[in-house]
Motif scaffolding. Structure first.
Motif, mmCIF file in Angstrom:
data_model
loop_
_atom_site.group_PDB
_atom_site.id
_atom_site.type_symbol
_atom_site.label_atom_id
_atom_site.label_comp_id
_atom_site.label_asym_id
_atom_site.label_seq_id
_atom_site.Cartn_x
_atom_site.Cartn_y
_atom_site.Cartn_z
ATOM 1 N N TRP A 43 0.853 -1.179 0.000
ATOM 2 C CA TRP A 43 0.000 0.000 0.000
ATOM 3 C C TRP A 43 0.891 1.232 0.000
ATOM 4 C CZ3 TRP A 43 0.344 3.569 3.926
ATOM 5 C CH2 TRP A 43 0.969 3.156 5.099
ATOM 6 N N CYS A 44 0.388 2.334 -0.573
ATOM 7 C CA CYS A 44 1.142 3.581 -0.630
ATOM 8 C C CYS A 44 0.166 4.750 -0.686
ATOM 9 C CB CYS A 44 2.057 3.595 -1.855
ATOM 10 S SG CYS A 44 3.039 5.108 -2.005
ATOM 11 N N PHE A 45 0.298 5.683 0.261
ATOM 12 C CA PHE A 45 -0.523 6.895 0.310
ATOM 13 C C PHE A 45 0.401 8.086 0.082
ATOM 14 C CE2 PHE A 45 -3.319 4.813 3.865
ATOM 15 C CZ PHE A 45 -3.716 3.826 2.990
ATOM 16 N N VAL A 46 0.314 8.716 -1.078
ATOM 17 C CA VAL A 46 1.162 9.865 -1.411
ATOM 18 C C VAL A 46 0.506 11.119 -0.842
ATOM 19 C CG1 VAL A 46 2.211 11.220 -3.256
ATOM 20 C CG2 VAL A 46 2.024 8.730 -3.492
ATOM 21 N N ILE A 47 1.261 11.844 0.022
ATOM 22 C CA ILE A 47 0.705 13.042 0.636
ATOM 23 C C ILE A 47 1.215 14.325 -0.003
ATOM 24 C CG2 ILE A 47 0.160 11.963 2.834
ATOM 25 C CD1 ILE A 47 2.733 13.046 3.991
ATOM 26 N N GLU A 48 2.309 14.249 -0.722
ATOM 27 C CA GLU A 48 2.836 15.427 -1.415
ATOM 28 C C GLU A 48 3.695 14.977 -2.585
ATOM 29 O OE1 GLU A 48 6.200 18.765 -0.511
ATOM 30 O OE2 GLU A 48 4.830 18.300 1.137
ATOM 31 N N LYS A 90 10.497 16.075 -5.210
ATOM 32 C CA LYS A 90 10.352 14.936 -4.304
ATOM 33 C C LYS A 90 8.892 14.533 -4.149
ATOM 34 C CE LYS A 90 10.120 17.519 0.008
ATOM 35 N NZ LYS A 90 10.720 17.768 1.305
ATOM 36 N N GLN A 91 8.742 13.328 -3.606
ATOM 37 C CA GLN A 91 7.431 12.793 -3.251
ATOM 38 C C GLN A 91 7.512 12.356 -1.800
ATOM 39 O OE1 GLN A 91 5.261 9.973 -5.866
ATOM 40 N NE2 GLN A 91 5.589 8.498 -4.216
ATOM 41 N N ILE A 92 6.494 12.690 -1.025
ATOM 42 C CA ILE A 92 6.423 12.258 0.367
ATOM 43 C C ILE A 92 5.227 11.321 0.498
ATOM 44 C CG2 ILE A 92 6.138 12.982 2.769
ATOM 45 C CD1 ILE A 92 7.330 15.703 1.924
ATOM 46 N N HIS A 93 5.466 10.163 1.073
ATOM 47 C CA HIS A 93 4.372 9.199 1.203
ATOM 48 C C HIS A 93 4.575 8.270 2.391
ATOM 49 C CE1 HIS A 93 7.267 6.978 -1.439
ATOM 50 N NE2 HIS A 93 6.860 5.949 -0.727
ATOM 51 N N PHE A 94 3.486 7.577 2.713
ATOM 52 C CA PHE A 94 3.519 6.473 3.660
ATOM 53 C C PHE A 94 3.381 5.209 2.834
ATOM 54 C CE2 PHE A 94 1.481 9.971 6.025
ATOM 55 C CZ PHE A 94 2.397 10.094 7.055
ATOM 56 N N GLU A 95 4.070 4.141 3.252
ATOM 57 C CA GLU A 95 3.996 2.881 2.513
ATOM 58 C C GLU A 95 4.141 1.717 3.473
ATOM 59 O OE1 GLU A 95 7.376 3.157 -0.186
ATOM 60 O OE2 GLU A 95 8.647 2.132 1.264
ATOM 61 N N PHE A 102 -0.530 -4.187 9.222
ATOM 62 C CA PHE A 102 0.364 -3.818 8.128
ATOM 63 C C PHE A 102 1.609 -3.125 8.661
ATOM 64 C CE2 PHE A 102 -3.176 -0.838 8.563
ATOM 65 C CZ PHE A 102 -2.550 0.393 8.755
ATOM 66 N N SER A 103 2.663 -3.176 7.858
ATOM 67 C CA SER A 103 3.873 -2.434 8.186
ATOM 68 C C SER A 103 3.669 -0.990 7.735
ATOM 69 C CB SER A 103 5.093 -3.065 7.513
ATOM 70 O OG SER A 103 4.970 -3.027 6.103
ATOM 71 N N TRP A 104 4.535 -0.108 8.228
ATOM 72 C CA TRP A 104 4.376 1.338 8.008
ATOM 73 C C TRP A 104 5.748 2.001 7.936
ATOM 74 C CZ3 TRP A 104 -0.019 4.683 8.384
ATOM 75 C CH2 TRP A 104 0.281 6.021 8.584
ATOM 76 N N ARG A 105 5.925 2.846 6.953
ATOM 77 C CA ARG A 105 7.130 3.660 6.802
ATOM 78 C C ARG A 105 6.743 5.028 6.259
ATOM 79 N NH1 ARG A 105 9.085 -0.825 5.006
ATOM 80 N NH2 ARG A 105 8.412 -0.484 2.890
ATOM 81 N N ASP A 161 12.463 3.867 9.925
ATOM 82 C CA ASP A 161 12.454 2.431 10.176
ATOM 83 C C ASP A 161 11.013 1.943 10.080
ATOM 84 O OD1 ASP A 161 15.204 2.312 10.642
ATOM 85 O OD2 ASP A 161 14.964 2.641 12.804
ATOM 86 N N THR A 162 10.858 0.691 9.768
ATOM 87 C CA THR A 162 9.517 0.113 9.643
ATOM 88 C C THR A 162 8.883 -0.068 11.020
ATOM 89 O OG1 THR A 162 10.156 -1.028 7.625
ATOM 90 C CG2 THR A 162 8.221 -1.878 8.771
ATOM 91 N N SER A 163 7.631 0.364 11.130
ATOM 92 C CA SER A 163 6.841 0.132 12.336
ATOM 93 C C SER A 163 5.648 -0.731 11.939
ATOM 94 C CB SER A 163 6.401 1.460 12.963
ATOM 95 O OG SER A 163 5.680 2.249 12.045
#
Length: 163
Positions: A67-72, A77-82, A96-99, A113-115
């Motif tokens: 999964w990937c949520f692009v916020i900017e 550059k691109q800033i996202h959560f994945e 799910f994992s989170w970065r 780091d992955t949470s």
């Protein structure tokens, strides 16, 4: 009455503490609330402070799916959560994992780091109790940011799902 007293506070853990615990009761069936976390159009509506605030939402809802949520997204550059889905037990549990990632135009990446996030959806009469546990976040400042972020997300989710 202050603004803080009016707004719901979904954050149950002390700010900056490990793990981050966020809980809420939503006036909808578990299947409906589960969809809000797993369907791109639904996530787009509540994940950031304003509707349509995400640039894009990609979800491959299967164990091992990404999964990937692009916020900017800019030219530079691109800033996202994945992350990756670890457990899917619809409509009861999602893990799910989170970065947090900054990806630059030259292809370099800076990532936390992955949470890990675990969410349970439990029927409570005509509502659903949602319990989110986000753990393995390395710093107190990051935990404060994550806690505040999830609290805001739950507020927005409450506005759109409990109507």
């Amino acid at each position: 009455m202050t603004v803080q007293e009016i707004e719901k506070d979904f954050l149950k853990s002390d700010p900056g503490q490990e793990p981050v615990i966020v809980e809420g009761l939503f006036r909808a069936a578990p299947a409906r609330v589960f969809r809000a976390f797993t369907e791109p159009a639904e996530v787009q509506a509540w994940f950031v402070p304003k509707a349509g605030g995400l640039v894009s939402v990609d979800i491959d809802l299967k164990v091992g799916g990404k999964w990937c949520f692009v916020i900017e997204k800019t030219q530079d550059k691109q800033i996202h959560f994945e992350g990756e889905y670890l457990t899917i037990d619809a409509p009861n549990r999602l893990e799910f994992s989170w970065r947090h990632v900054q990806e630059f135009a030259d292809g370099t990446r800076e990532a936390t780091d992955t949470s890990q996030v675990a969410i349970t959806f439990t029927e409570a009469g005509k509502a659903t109790e949602v319990k989110l546990r986000h753990e393995a976040i390395k710093t107190e400042d990051a935990r404060r940011g994550v806690g505040g972020g999830w609290n805001g997300c739950f507020r927005r989710l409450d506005e759109i799902i409990s109507v």
